[in-house]
Every structure is written in structure tokens, then in C-alpha cells.
Scaffold this motif. Structure first.
Motif, PDB file in Angstrom:
ATOM      1  N   ALA A  42     -61.793  59.285 -54.161  1.00  0.00           N
ATOM      2  CA  ALA A  42     -60.454  58.902 -54.593  1.00  0.00           C
ATOM      3  C   ALA A  42     -59.757  58.252 -53.403  1.00  0.00           C
ATOM      4  O   ALA A  42     -59.448  58.920 -52.416  1.00  0.00           O
ATOM      5  N   GLY A  44     -56.575  56.477 -51.989  1.00  0.00           N
ATOM      6  CA  GLY A  44     -55.184  56.324 -52.382  1.00  0.00           C
ATOM      7  C   GLY A  44     -54.208  56.651 -51.271  1.00  0.00           C
ATOM      8  O   GLY A  44     -54.553  56.689 -50.086  1.00  0.00           O
ATOM      9  N   THR A  48     -52.602  60.781 -53.879  1.00  0.00           N
ATOM     10  CA  THR A  48     -53.982  61.254 -53.840  1.00  0.00           C
ATOM     11  C   THR A  48     -54.169  62.313 -52.769  1.00  0.00           C
ATOM     12  O   THR A  48     -54.847  63.327 -52.990  1.00  0.00           O
ATOM     13  N   PHE A  59     -54.885  66.051 -55.985  1.00  0.00           N
ATOM     14  CA  PHE A  59     -55.492  65.424 -57.157  1.00  0.00           C
ATOM     15  C   PHE A  59     -57.023  65.435 -57.131  1.00  0.00           C
ATOM     16  O   PHE A  59     -57.647  65.836 -58.130  1.00  0.00           O
ATOM     17  N   PRO A  60     -57.696  65.022 -56.040  1.00  0.00           N
ATOM     18  CA  PRO A  60     -59.160  65.011 -56.073  1.00  0.00           C
ATOM     19  C   PRO A  60     -59.763  66.397 -56.289  1.00  0.00           C
ATOM     20  O   PRO A  60     -60.761  66.536 -57.013  1.00  0.00           O
ATOM     21  N   ASN A  78     -61.604  63.289 -51.060  1.00  0.00           N
ATOM     22  CA  ASN A  78     -60.207  62.895 -50.918  1.00  0.00           C
ATOM     23  C   ASN A  78     -60.072  61.879 -49.788  1.00  0.00           C
ATOM     24  O   ASN A  78     -60.160  62.223 -48.614  1.00  0.00           O
ATOM     25  N   GLY A  80     -57.279  59.976 -49.516  1.00  0.00           N
ATOM     26  CA  GLY A  80     -55.869  59.611 -49.606  1.00  0.00           C
ATOM     27  C   GLY A  80     -55.200  59.740 -48.249  1.00  0.00           C
ATOM     28  O   GLY A  80     -55.461  60.690 -47.504  1.00  0.00           O
ATOM     29  N   GLU A 107     -56.212  54.286 -56.197  1.00  0.00           N
ATOM     30  CA  GLU A 107     -54.801  54.559 -56.528  1.00  0.00           C
ATOM     31  C   GLU A 107     -53.954  54.102 -55.353  1.00  0.00           C
ATOM     32  O   GLU A 107     -53.767  54.835 -54.390  1.00  0.00           O
ATOM     33  N   PHE A 178     -50.422  56.375 -63.002  1.00  0.00           N
ATOM     34  CA  PHE A 178     -50.846  57.643 -62.412  1.00  0.00           C
ATOM     35  C   PHE A 178     -49.881  58.782 -62.747  1.00  0.00           C
ATOM     36  O   PHE A 178     -50.311  59.910 -63.017  1.00  0.00           O
ATOM     37  N   ILE A 201     -49.607  67.902 -60.773  1.00  0.00           N
ATOM     38  CA  ILE A 201     -50.971  67.396 -60.581  1.00  0.00           C
ATOM     39  C   ILE A 201     -51.870  67.863 -61.722  1.00  0.00           C
ATOM     40  O   ILE A 201     -52.708  67.110 -62.221  1.00  0.00           O
TER      41      ILE A 201
END
Length: 222
Positions: A42, A44, A48, A59-60, A78, A80, A107, A178, A201
Motif C-alpha cells: 500500500a 500512500g 495509509t 489501513f494496510p 505499509n 505510507g 493512495e 478512499f 479505518i
């Protein structure tokens, strides 16, 4: 009277006992190693990364747990970075997405919008990310963002459309927004009004999950 068994019968019983230990259905009997997990990344910004959230609530992490609960053998890394613009994500793309990655969920763009940057800037950066990943034969799922309406209708139209345009041009699975179901709800956002709470989330993951499953179905079979 005790029944006597000869050496041959003793061997037969011993073999039967050994076979029982590796009965069909057991991991040893099958002898097939577990398949490697599907490796997703992911890529972002703070949405993220999990800004302001407890460990494991980003989120991940929550997405990986939800996919595993549905029987998918996946890992969601992750990648992000809080504060990242789309251009920032592009700058770190090569080291954020290691070789062996099976798919990337992109994202990015929210910080470009919050800074009022010309939508042409995140459009170019996001599309370049997609093109560079596709050149590495790494499939991409694109996650969109919507512009704040106080930036004006012209800005919103240019910004909002960039995700749909890129997805259509490059044949990507797209999740349009999102923060769908969470944006504007004070009970689902941190006091800054921008970042989801852990509950927020969970709602995001619940809504995006069918689209991620659709994305997984497009990945090459190993």
C-alpha cells in the motif's frame, strides 16, 4: 487363549500404524508446501501510514486481517509516509516497492489537494507511478480522493477526474474515494477532522474490500 502373530503379521501392523500417522488430509501426507502469500504494498500518505492510530490499526494492517479472515493468503506492506504528495511517492517509488511485489495499492494526492497544488501536478505524478510499476510488470489498484469543495468547482472537477482518467487509460481497478463513508463524520475522524480513527479505518476497509478482492482476481496466477 492368546492369539499368536508371526513376524509377517507384526510387520503388517507396524506399517499400518505408520500410515495412520500420515493419513490423507494431514500436512505430512499431502507433502505440498504452503504457497507463498500474495505480496501487496500500500503506497500512500498519512491515510495509509496510520497517522495518529495505535500500532496495528493502520489501513494496510486492517486490510490484511480482513483479507485473511476471508481465506486469502496475503501480506500487505505499509509504504505510507505522512505528508507525502503524489510527487513524494514517485520520488521514493523504487525503494518502496521491492522486487517480488505482486500488486500495489496506490493512495496519493490528498496532500496535493490540501496544499492547493495545480491538479496537473498529482495527475502527472500518479500516472508516472502507474507507468513505472506497469513497466516492472507489477499490477496497480488506484484509490482516489475528492477535492474539498471550498477550493471551487473548477478545481474540484480537475482534481477529482484525474483518478478515473488514469484508471481508464491504463486499465486499472479503481476505488473512487478512499474516505467514502468516513469523511465529514466527526465520530470517525481524529480531532483534526482529516484522519480517520481506528473505527473509521475499519469502515474504510469494509467498503474497499470488494474492490481489493476484484484486484486480487486480476493478479497473475503463480
Amino acid at each position: 487363549m492368546k492369539r499368536q502373530f508371526g513376524p509377517l503379521m507384526a510387520i503388517i501392523f507396524a506399517c499400518a500404524a505408520a500410515l495412520a500417522l500420515v493419513a490423507p488430509g494431514s500436512a505430512r501426507a499431502q507433502g505440498a508446501p504452503q504457497k507463498d502469500p500474495v505480496r501487496l504494498v500500500a503506497l500512500g500518505d498519512s491515510l495509509t501510514a496510520g497517522y495518529g492510530l495505535p500500532q496495528g490499526a493502520a489501513f494496510p494492517n486492517v486490510l490484511e486481517q480482513a483479507l485473511k479472515a476471508k481465506g486469502y493468503n496475503v501480506q500487505v506492506a505499509n509504504a505510507g509516509v505522512s505528508g507525502d504528495t503524489a510527487s513524494g511517492g514517485l520520488d521514493r517509488l523504487d525503494w518502496s516497492i521491492p522486487d517480488g511485489t505482486d500488486g500495489v495499492i496506490v493512495e496519493l494526492g490528498a496532500n496535493d489537494m490540501l496544499r492547493g497544488l495545480d491538479p496537473a501536478i498529482p495527475r502527472k505524478a500518479v500516472e508516472t507511478i502507474v507507468e513505472r510499476l506497469q513497466a516492472r510488470n507489477i499490477p496497480v489498484m488506484l484509490v482516489g480522493m475528492l477535492a474539498s469543495r471550498n477550493l471551487g468547482p473548477e478545481y474540484a472537477e480537475k482534481f477529482d477526474s484525474l483518478y478515473q482518467d488514469i484508471a481508464e487509460k491504463h486499465g486499472l481497478v479503481l476505488y473512487p474515494f478512499f474516505l467514502d463513508g468516513v469523511a465529514g463524520d466527526t465520530s470517525l475522524n481524529l480531532p483534526d477532522g482529516l484522519h480517520p480513527t481506528a473505527k473509521g479505518i475499519e469502515i474504510i476497509v469494509g467498503r474497499i474490500l470488494p474492490t481489493v478482492e476484484k484486484f486480487l482476481a486480476t493478479l497473475p496466477q503463480r
